[in-house]
Design a protein around this motif. Sequence first.
Motif, PDB file in Angstrom:
ATOM      1  N   GLU A   1      -8.280  -9.063 -69.677  1.00 27.26           N
ATOM      2  CA  GLU A   1      -9.697  -9.440 -69.630  1.00 27.26           C
ATOM      3  C   GLU A   1     -10.560  -8.319 -69.057  1.00 27.26           C
ATOM      4  O   GLU A   1     -11.735  -8.203 -69.402  1.00 27.26           O
ATOM      5  CB  GLU A   1      -9.871 -10.719 -68.805  1.00 27.26           C
ATOM      6  N   LYS A   2      -9.994  -7.511 -68.163  1.00 27.50           N
ATOM      7  CA  LYS A   2     -10.762  -6.423 -67.564  1.00 27.50           C
ATOM      8  C   LYS A   2     -11.135  -5.347 -68.580  1.00 27.50           C
ATOM      9  O   LYS A   2     -12.060  -4.566 -68.363  1.00 27.50           O
ATOM     10  CB  LYS A   2      -9.972  -5.802 -66.405  1.00 27.50           C
ATOM     11  N   PHE A   3     -10.387  -5.280 -69.670  1.00 31.85           N
ATOM     12  CA  PHE A   3     -10.654  -4.271 -70.692  1.00 31.85           C
ATOM     13  C   PHE A   3     -11.430  -4.843 -71.882  1.00 31.85           C
ATOM     14  O   PHE A   3     -11.758  -4.131 -72.818  1.00 31.85           O
ATOM     15  CB  PHE A   3      -9.327  -3.677 -71.197  1.00 31.85           C
ATOM     16  N   LYS A   4     -11.731  -6.125 -71.799  1.00 30.71           N
ATOM     17  CA  LYS A   4     -12.415  -6.788 -72.905  1.00 30.71           C
ATOM     18  C   LYS A   4     -13.919  -6.525 -72.828  1.00 30.71           C
ATOM     19  O   LYS A   4     -14.537  -6.647 -71.770  1.00 30.71           O
ATOM     20  CB  LYS A   4     -12.141  -8.294 -72.850  1.00 30.71           C
TER      21      LYS A   4
ATOM     22  N   GLU B   1     -21.599 -14.083 -72.649  1.00 35.25           N
ATOM     23  CA  GLU B   1     -20.433 -14.271 -71.781  1.00 35.25           C
ATOM     24  C   GLU B   1     -20.736 -13.828 -70.356  1.00 35.25           C
ATOM     25  O   GLU B   1     -20.306 -14.449 -69.389  1.00 35.25           O
ATOM     26  CB  GLU B   1     -19.242 -13.490 -72.327  1.00 35.25           C
ATOM     27  N   VAL B   2     -21.492 -12.743 -70.217  1.00 31.02           N
ATOM     28  CA  VAL B   2     -21.872 -12.275 -68.880  1.00 31.02           C
ATOM     29  C   VAL B   2     -22.730 -13.323 -68.181  1.00 31.02           C
ATOM     30  O   VAL B   2     -22.527 -13.653 -67.002  1.00 31.02           O
ATOM     31  CB  VAL B   2     -22.642 -10.939 -68.961  1.00 31.02           C
TER      32      VAL B   2
END
Length: 237
Positions: A11-14, A20-21
Amino acid sequence: MSPNEDRKIKEKFKHKTWNEVKTNDSWAIFKIMAEFVEGYEKLSKIGPCVSIFGSARLRPGHEYYELAERTAYKLSQNGYGVVTGGGPGIMEAGNKGAHRGKGVSVGLNIELPFEQHDNPWIDKDKNLDFDYFFVRKVMFVKYSQGFVVMPGGFGTLDEMFEALTLIQTKKIGAFPIILVGTEFWSGLLDWVKDTLLKKFSSISETDLDLISLVDTEDEVIDVINEFYKKYSLSPNF
């Protein structure tokens, strides 16, 4: 690696869309705010307290579990409340000793994948649950007038160094930081002196004055009482 851990890394690289933010990251602010508000409202009324840090893995019968319970009991007998992480092990011992001494017994619990659950010795109106470690740590340092550090793992070290850093940088008052257990802590303190101080000069010699190393509950009480005496304070006010 578990599927959940794998998901968190990916998820950190998505790349996140703006929606979504807004729905995930931005709205988390209100949950964080709610934890701060509840913590401030409940803990602002507890009076002078000492935090006890230590391992969740040390069970009743272990020498440091029993020492933590005796220490908390004597703290309560001297007019101090006790704040712990609210879980088992040393935390349970701290709350149990405070409860036995009829003192204030506070638990700042956090949801973890293992080890952590509420212990039964926390005052009912002083049991708080947190999702965020950083909010929980703010509560520890904001509402404690001393830190008793029993043997523990990464979490205990994190809490100890957090308090040390805040005192060193003068973000909070220079409240006592008491390490309990010469056998456990001497290796770390030797490394701090030999490597951080002497070899790299990354701390000052006066920073070591922030730490007391003791082995008994009576020594803990002496350090705490001496601090209050120095500033003409009373734990009962």
